[in-house]
Scaffold this active site. Structure first.
Site, short mmCIF file in Angstrom:
data_model
loop_
_atom_site.label_atom_id
_atom_site.label_comp_id
_atom_site.label_asym_id
_atom_site.label_seq_id
_atom_site.Cartn_x
_atom_site.Cartn_y
_atom_site.Cartn_z
CG ASP A 148 51.02 47.58 39.37
OD1 ASP A 148 51.11 46.54 38.69
OD2 ASP A 148 50.08 48.39 39.27
CG HIS B 142 46.89 47.70 37.43
ND1 HIS B 142 48.03 47.09 37.93
CD2 HIS B 142 46.09 46.68 37.03
CE1 HIS B 142 47.91 45.79 37.87
NE2 HIS B 142 46.74 45.50 37.31
P1 NAD Z 1 37.67 34.95 37.60
O1 NAD Z 1 37.01 34.75 36.29
O2 NAD Z 1 38.39 33.82 38.22
O3 NAD Z 1 36.59 35.46 38.67
C1 NAD Z 1 35.69 36.48 38.40
C2 NAD Z 1 34.42 36.18 39.17
O4 NAD Z 1 33.53 37.27 38.95
C3 NAD Z 1 33.70 34.90 38.70
O5 NAD Z 1 33.44 34.06 39.80
C4 NAD Z 1 32.42 35.42 38.08
O6 NAD Z 1 31.32 34.53 38.25
C5 NAD Z 1 32.22 36.71 38.87
N1 NAD Z 1 31.34 37.68 38.23
C6 NAD Z 1 31.17 37.97 36.93
N2 NAD Z 1 30.24 38.93 36.78
C7 NAD Z 1 29.83 39.25 38.02
C8 NAD Z 1 28.87 40.17 38.53
N3 NAD Z 1 28.14 40.96 37.74
N4 NAD Z 1 28.69 40.23 39.87
C9 NAD Z 1 29.42 39.42 40.69
N5 NAD Z 1 30.32 38.53 40.27
C10 NAD Z 1 30.51 38.45 38.95
O7 NAD Z 1 38.65 36.21 37.45
P2 NAD Z 1 39.83 36.66 38.44
O8 NAD Z 1 41.08 36.03 38.02
O9 NAD Z 1 39.37 36.55 39.84
O10 NAD Z 1 39.94 38.22 38.04
C11 NAD Z 1 38.89 39.11 38.29
C12 NAD Z 1 39.24 40.50 37.75
O11 NAD Z 1 40.36 41.05 38.46
C13 NAD Z 1 39.64 40.52 36.27
O12 NAD Z 1 39.05 41.62 35.63
C14 NAD Z 1 41.15 40.69 36.32
O13 NAD Z 1 41.67 41.29 35.16
C15 NAD Z 1 41.30 41.59 37.53
N6 NAD Z 1 42.63 41.62 38.15
C16 NAD Z 1 43.07 42.81 38.64
C17 NAD Z 1 44.30 42.90 39.25
C18 NAD Z 1 44.79 44.21 39.80
O14 NAD Z 1 45.98 44.34 40.08
N7 NAD Z 1 43.93 45.20 40.03
C19 NAD Z 1 45.10 41.76 39.38
C20 NAD Z 1 44.63 40.55 38.88
C21 NAD Z 1 43.38 40.48 38.25
C1 LMR Z 2 47.98 41.85 36.83
O1 LMR Z 2 48.68 42.84 36.83
O2 LMR Z 2 48.43 40.71 37.07
C2 LMR Z 2 46.50 41.98 36.60
O3 LMR Z 2 46.18 43.27 36.20
C3 LMR Z 2 45.93 40.94 35.69
C4 LMR Z 2 46.37 41.07 34.26
O4 LMR Z 2 45.50 41.05 33.38
O5 LMR Z 2 47.56 41.17 34.00
#
Ligand code: NAD
Ligand code: LMR
Length: 374
Positions: free
Chosen positions: A182, A215
């Site tokens: 953010d 967030h």
């Molecule tokens: P993704 O699906 O590409 O990757 C997630 C990974 O987690 C996969 O490889 C999956 O196999 C693994 N996984 C699932 N369960 C697991 C477990 N118990 N132990 C270990 N690994 C496990 O998803 P992504 O795009 O990398 O996003 C991951 C998370 O981050 C989502 O929840 C998304 O919403 C969040 N996110 C947060 C922010 C933020 O600003 N905080 C920003 C973007 C995404």
């Molecule tokens: C973001 O802000 O991009 C992440 O929290 C992923 C989402 O679900 O928007």
């Protein structure tokens, strides 16, 4: 296969565990860490001479492939691959920093809250493993998985409730929800609008914009009034910018059209966070100044650090809040409530009450999940 063998972790090593490392964020973040952390080592004049990345994912094939690939990069940062087959213990033992992008991402039409049921289960299990394998009086845990607003309370309360060794460990001061994306977006969008509308000349520096709260949507409060970037935004531009930061995640989810949410920008934001903790633990800096979503109360329900007692009444006693912090090796050591005191009328009277009422519901959902977990 050399990439799947865990190298011996020497006492002079700093170990970083990435849980969910085969995913969109996990892969890009691990790449940045493997490629860039050597520069932190060069700065360090302390006893730590080596950094190790322990990469874990439930997808065994994928994590073996990612680790083999990364292991060919010509930096002195070592990597190891971990999956349930070999056990998460080998990944977490002796880790000083645990970064968690494990879990499912959004698809168009979903809110972050829709991810709660699946991801709360994942986060609480990973929390159990962290409590069993890591030194709770030292480890830092960075939670990226969504919904951050609810999952950080899940991580903190699950460890405190279900793991007696957490008592007096101070772990609640070292569990951080990552809201850096953010802040990255607020800076990018502010610079963009200033240049596009001719408010400032093209400059190479990026503005700093404090972003506080939570967030998701209206829990995200960008404080453009406290940016260091001189600009004269009109009311429409300000409204547009606030909305864009609050719903920036939706832009990416929509553009990816079912193939997930932000990964590359999140990896960049996550890297900026991890590098701060690496610098702290290597002794390159004494304290971190950074914004994270943290518990404002400690395990005994007392304010988590100086400044939290002043912040709590300003944020309607929300038990978790993202706010600028000072962090030492022991965890949060000061909560910068001043940034909330200095909000303008619109931020304080219109944005903050909406934020705190939504946050409280998100926090309660996390706490209720842990309370009902057997
Ligand atoms: P993704 O699906 O590409 O990757 C997630 C990974 O987690 C996969 O490889 C999956 O196999 C693994 N996984 C699932 N369960 C697991 C477990 N118990 N132990 C270990 N690994 C496990 O998803 P992504 O795009 O990398 O996003 C991951 C998370 O981050 C989502 O929840 C998304 O919403 C969040 N996110 C947060 C922010 C933020 O600003 N905080 C920003 C973007 C995404
Ligand atoms: C973001 O802000 O991009 C992440 O929290 C992923 C989402 O679900 O928007």
């Amino acid at each position: 296969m050399p990439h799947s063998v865990t190298p011996a972790i020497e006492h002079d090593s700093l170990k970083i565990a990435v849980l969910g490392a085969a995913g969109g964020i996990g892969q890009s973040l691990s790449l940045l860490l493997k490629a860039q952390l050597q520069y932190q080592l060069k700065e360090s004049n302390r006893t730590v001479t080596h950094i190790h990345l322990a990469l874990y994912d439930v997808n065994q094939e994928a994590i073996n492939g990612v680790t083999a690939d990364l292991s060919h990069i010509d930096t002195p940062i070592s990597v190891s691959s971990h999956s349930p087959a070999g056990g998460i213990q080998n990944c977490l033992n002796n880790a000083s920093i645990v970064v968690i992008p494990a879990g499912v991402p959004r698809k168009p039409g979903m809110t972050r809250d829709d991810l709660f049921n699946v991801n709360a289960g994942i986060i609480s299990q990973l929390g159990d493993s962290i409590a069993e394998c890591c030194d709770l009086s030292k480890v830092f845990v960075l939670v990226i998985s969504n919904p951050v607003n609810s999952l950080v309370p899940v991580m903190v309360s699950n460890i405190l409730k279900n793991h007696p060794q957490s008592r007096n460990s101070g772990i609640e001061r070292r569990i951080m929800g990552v809201t850096k994306l953010d802040i990255v977006r607020a800076s990018t969008f502010l610079r963009e609008i200033n240049i596009e509308s001719g408010l400032t000349p093209r400059v190479n520096s990026m503005p700093d914009v404090p972003v506080i709260g939570g967030h998701s949507g209206e829990t995200i409060i960008p404080l453009f009034s406290q940016s260091n970037f001189l600009s004269r935004l009109n009311a429409d531009q300000l409204k547009y910018l606030i909305h864009r930061v609050q719903y920036g995640g939706d832009e990416v989810v929509k553009a990816k059209n079912g193939k997930g949410s932000a990964t590359l920008s999140m990896a960049h934001a996550g890297y900026k966070c991890v590098v701060q903790f690496v610098s702290l633990l290597l002794g390159n800096i004494d304290q971190i100044h950074g914004t994270y979503y943290v518990s404002l109360k400690d395990a005994n329900n007392a304010p988590v650090a100086p400044g939290a007692d002043q912040l709590l009444p300003l944020v309607d006693d929300s038990a978790y809040f993202a706010v600028p912090l000072t962090i030492t090796t022991k965890g949060v050591s000061y909560v910068d409530y001043d940034v909330v005191s200095r909000m303008n009328d619109m931020e304080r009277n219109e944005m903050l009450p909406i934020c705190t009422s939504q946050l409280k519901k998100n926090i309660d959902k996390g706490l209720e999940f842990v309370a009902s977990r057997t």
